[in-house]
Design an enzyme around this catalytic site. Structure first.
Site, PDB file in Angstrom:
ATOM      1  N   THR A  44      -8.573   6.697   1.236  1.00  0.00           N
ATOM      2  CA  THR A  44      -7.922   5.447   0.999  1.00  0.00           C
ATOM      3  C   THR A  44      -6.868   5.800  -0.201  1.00  0.00           C
ATOM      4  O   THR A  44      -7.472   5.729  -1.389  1.00  0.00           O
ATOM      5  CB  THR A  44      -8.565   4.320   0.658  1.00  0.00           C
ATOM      6  OG1 THR A  44      -9.777   4.367   1.600  1.00  0.00           O
ATOM      7  CG2 THR A  44      -7.977   2.773   0.466  1.00  0.00           C
TER       8      THR A  44
ATOM      9  N   LYS B 278     -22.186  -0.324 -10.467  1.00  0.00           N
ATOM     10  CA  LYS B 278     -21.830   0.151 -11.996  1.00  0.00           C
ATOM     11  C   LYS B 278     -20.447  -0.383 -12.405  1.00  0.00           C
ATOM     12  O   LYS B 278     -20.380  -0.288 -13.627  1.00  0.00           O
ATOM     13  CB  LYS B 278     -21.375   1.720 -11.556  1.00  0.00           C
ATOM     14  CG  LYS B 278     -22.392   2.686 -11.146  1.00  0.00           C
ATOM     15  CD  LYS B 278     -22.053   4.039 -11.318  1.00  0.00           C
ATOM     16  CE  LYS B 278     -23.528   5.003 -10.996  1.00  0.00           C
ATOM     17  NZ  LYS B 278     -23.168   6.482 -10.819  1.00  0.00           N
TER      18      LYS B 278
HETATM   19  P1  NAP Z   1     -18.323   5.237  -4.085  1.00  0.00           P
HETATM   20  O1  NAP Z   1     -17.906   4.812  -5.163  1.00  0.00           O
HETATM   21  O2  NAP Z   1     -18.673   4.530  -2.577  1.00  0.00           O
HETATM   22  O3  NAP Z   1     -17.093   6.475  -3.357  1.00  0.00           O
HETATM   23  C1  NAP Z   1     -17.211   7.366  -2.358  1.00  0.00           C
HETATM   24  C2  NAP Z   1     -16.055   8.079  -2.078  1.00  0.00           C
HETATM   25  O4  NAP Z   1     -16.114   8.890  -1.001  1.00  0.00           O
HETATM   26  C3  NAP Z   1     -14.697   7.297  -1.947  1.00  0.00           C
HETATM   27  O5  NAP Z   1     -13.619   8.317  -2.438  1.00  0.00           O
HETATM   28  C4  NAP Z   1     -14.667   7.197  -0.224  1.00  0.00           C
HETATM   29  O6  NAP Z   1     -13.276   7.261   0.138  1.00  0.00           O
HETATM   30  C5  NAP Z   1     -15.137   8.733  -0.110  1.00  0.00           C
HETATM   31  N1  NAP Z   1     -15.745   8.824   1.514  1.00  0.00           N
HETATM   32  C6  NAP Z   1     -17.042   8.291   1.971  1.00  0.00           C
HETATM   33  N2  NAP Z   1     -17.050   8.662   2.998  1.00  0.00           N
HETATM   34  C7  NAP Z   1     -16.048   9.387   3.513  1.00  0.00           C
HETATM   35  C8  NAP Z   1     -15.385  10.055   4.624  1.00  0.00           C
HETATM   36  N3  NAP Z   1     -16.375   9.816   5.878  1.00  0.00           N
HETATM   37  N4  NAP Z   1     -14.306  10.645   4.628  1.00  0.00           N
HETATM   38  C9  NAP Z   1     -13.284  10.684   3.388  1.00  0.00           C
HETATM   39  N5  NAP Z   1     -14.040  10.226   2.409  1.00  0.00           N
HETATM   40  C10 NAP Z   1     -15.148   9.426   2.447  1.00  0.00           C
HETATM   41  O7  NAP Z   1     -19.656   6.373  -4.337  1.00  0.00           O
HETATM   42  P2  NAP Z   1     -19.598   7.281  -5.582  1.00  0.00           P
HETATM   43  O8  NAP Z   1     -20.572   6.663  -6.671  1.00  0.00           O
HETATM   44  O9  NAP Z   1     -18.285   7.801  -6.224  1.00  0.00           O
HETATM   45  O10 NAP Z   1     -20.742   8.328  -5.183  1.00  0.00           O
HETATM   46  C11 NAP Z   1     -20.061   9.360  -4.203  1.00  0.00           C
HETATM   47  C12 NAP Z   1     -20.954  10.715  -4.155  1.00  0.00           C
HETATM   48  O11 NAP Z   1     -21.516  11.141  -5.546  1.00  0.00           O
HETATM   49  C13 NAP Z   1     -22.257  10.227  -3.266  1.00  0.00           C
HETATM   50  O12 NAP Z   1     -22.769  11.327  -2.678  1.00  0.00           O
HETATM   51  C14 NAP Z   1     -23.400  10.236  -4.706  1.00  0.00           C
HETATM   52  O13 NAP Z   1     -24.549  10.367  -4.404  1.00  0.00           O
HETATM   53  C15 NAP Z   1     -22.759  11.304  -5.758  1.00  0.00           C
HETATM   54  N6  NAP Z   1     -22.814  11.204  -7.084  1.00  0.00           N
HETATM   55  C16 NAP Z   1     -23.800  11.907  -7.786  1.00  0.00           C
HETATM   56  C17 NAP Z   1     -23.852  11.967  -9.045  1.00  0.00           C
HETATM   57  C18 NAP Z   1     -24.671  13.001  -9.820  1.00  0.00           C
HETATM   58  O14 NAP Z   1     -25.157  12.674 -10.838  1.00  0.00           O
HETATM   59  N7  NAP Z   1     -24.740  14.170  -9.145  1.00  0.00           N
HETATM   60  C19 NAP Z   1     -23.324  10.804  -9.718  1.00  0.00           C
HETATM   61  C20 NAP Z   1     -22.669   9.884  -9.071  1.00  0.00           C
HETATM   62  C21 NAP Z   1     -22.559   9.867  -7.674  1.00  0.00           C
HETATM   63  P3  NAP Z   1     -12.545   5.710   0.414  1.00  0.00           P
HETATM   64  O15 NAP Z   1     -12.181   5.194  -0.827  1.00  0.00           O
HETATM   65  O16 NAP Z   1     -11.396   6.062   1.349  1.00  0.00           O
HETATM   66  O17 NAP Z   1     -13.754   5.074   1.094  1.00  0.00           O
END
Ligand code: NAP
Length: 286
Positions: free
Chosen positions: A151, A64
């Site tokens: 983080t 993205k």
């Molecule tokens: P991303 O950029 O990889 O960010 C992931 C986030 O989750 C980061 O803040 C990460 O923290 C945190 N995280 C992951 N595992 C963790 C754990 N075990 N403990 C604490 N924090 C944790 O991913 P993203 O694109 O933001 O997506 C995140 C979620 O949103 C996914 O489930 C995705 O499917 C969902 N999403 C949904 C939509 C929708 O339309 N509904 C759209 C976009 C995304 P760190 O920074 O510390 O790694």
């Protein structure tokens, strides 16, 4: 036939082909969206030739942010959020970048009767989804925004980016993602939005928040959409809170993508067609 693609790596989790193809079919359009798993080593080459094959691209993790440099034009949200989820091919075969995630956050909240204006909002996470969420709740007039991330430096970077663009509006703070700091933040919050992947399939028995912190007067929006009802949402409902599922955001961002790609032709886009396809696939009702 007009071809579209969703790109990402890995791509196993994408619901985009399912919901867009159901919608194209219902509108009687000769369009098709296919899943293209593009590995990081193939990404540059793919982007250099994609305009010859596709009219539009839906972009998911991990591209993205990176995809923006391949676009000649971008909308304002992309410039501020620093990420795009939708590419539209222009007549000169260049790409224009859009972000429909942010608008979908606003529509998901509003469709549940929730307005961020003058509210205190706690956002868990600081990744791509958090950027869209923070942008939208500040744009919608939140008074105070607290970003909690594992983080901390990533939360700080998000805070700086938001403050650089919004001179008025929310005071933005960051905190660590731990029980003590969260307890105080949630006590002060009107709206809690989970953007971490905690609770996402297959880790469906995990929640970012201990149940005891959830309260009746809280709005809980979990952007995770698989499962349709996460543990966080289940516990929020049983605490009497308003619970908003991530599937709403997924569906709204997809309808907006079709309006960008198809303009007038997508005037009849029906979110309920997409919703039915998603519910059938995920096997439960919202
Ligand atoms: P991303 O950029 O990889 O960010 C992931 C986030 O989750 C980061 O803040 C990460 O923290 C945190 N995280 C992951 N595992 C963790 C754990 N075990 N403990 C604490 N924090 C944790 O991913 P993203 O694109 O933001 O997506 C995140 C979620 O949103 C996914 O489930 C995705 O499917 C969902 N999403 C949904 C939509 C929708 O339309 N509904 C759209 C976009 C995304 P760190 O920074 O510390 O790694």
């Amino acid at each position: 036939m007009m071809k579209y693609a969703v790109i990402g790596w890995p791509l196993g989790h994408s619901m985009s082909p399912l919901i867009h193809n159901a919608s194209f079919e219902a509108m009687g359009l000769d369009c098709r969206l296919e899943a293209r798993a593009v590995s990081p080593s193939q990404f540059e080459q793919f982007m250099n030739s994609a305009a010859r094959e596709y009219h539009g691209i839906a972009v998911t993790l991990p591209y993205k942010t990176e995809v923006v440099r391949f676009c000649r034009e971008q909308d304002e949200e992309v410039a501020i959020i620093g990420a795009a989820n939708t590419l539209m091919r222009m007549p000169n075969e260049e790409w224009r970048a859009h972000n429909t995630d942010a608008g979908a956050v606003g529509r998901s909240l509003r469709s549940a009767g929730v307005e961020p204006r003058d509210k205190t909002v706690v956002v868990l996470g600081a990744g791509g989804a958090a950027r869209a969420v923070c942008f939208q709740v500040i744009a919608d007039g939140a008074a105070r925004l607290i970003i909690a991330n594992r983080t901390r430096s990533r939360a700080e970077s998000l805070r700086r980016d938001m403050c650089a663009f919004f001179t008025r509006g929310a005071g933005v703070e960051t905190i660590d993602l731990n029980e003590h700091t969260l307890r105080n933040a949630i006590a002060a919050a009107d709206i809690l939005i989970n953007t971490t992947s905690i609770g996402m399939y297959p880790h469906v028995e995990e929640s970012p928040i201990p149940r005891g912190m959830l309260k009746k007067d809280l709005v809980v929006f979990d952007v995770v959409y698989n499962p349709l009802e996460t543990k966080l949402l289940r516990e929020a409902r049983s605490a009497g809170a308003c619970a908003i599922p991530g599937a709403e955001m997924l569906l709204y961002q997809a309808t907006e993508q079709e309006l960008i790609w198809l303009g007038e032709k997508a005037k009849k886009v029906d979110i309920n067609v997409m919703r039915a396809a998603l519910l059938k696939e995920l096997g439960r009702s919202l």
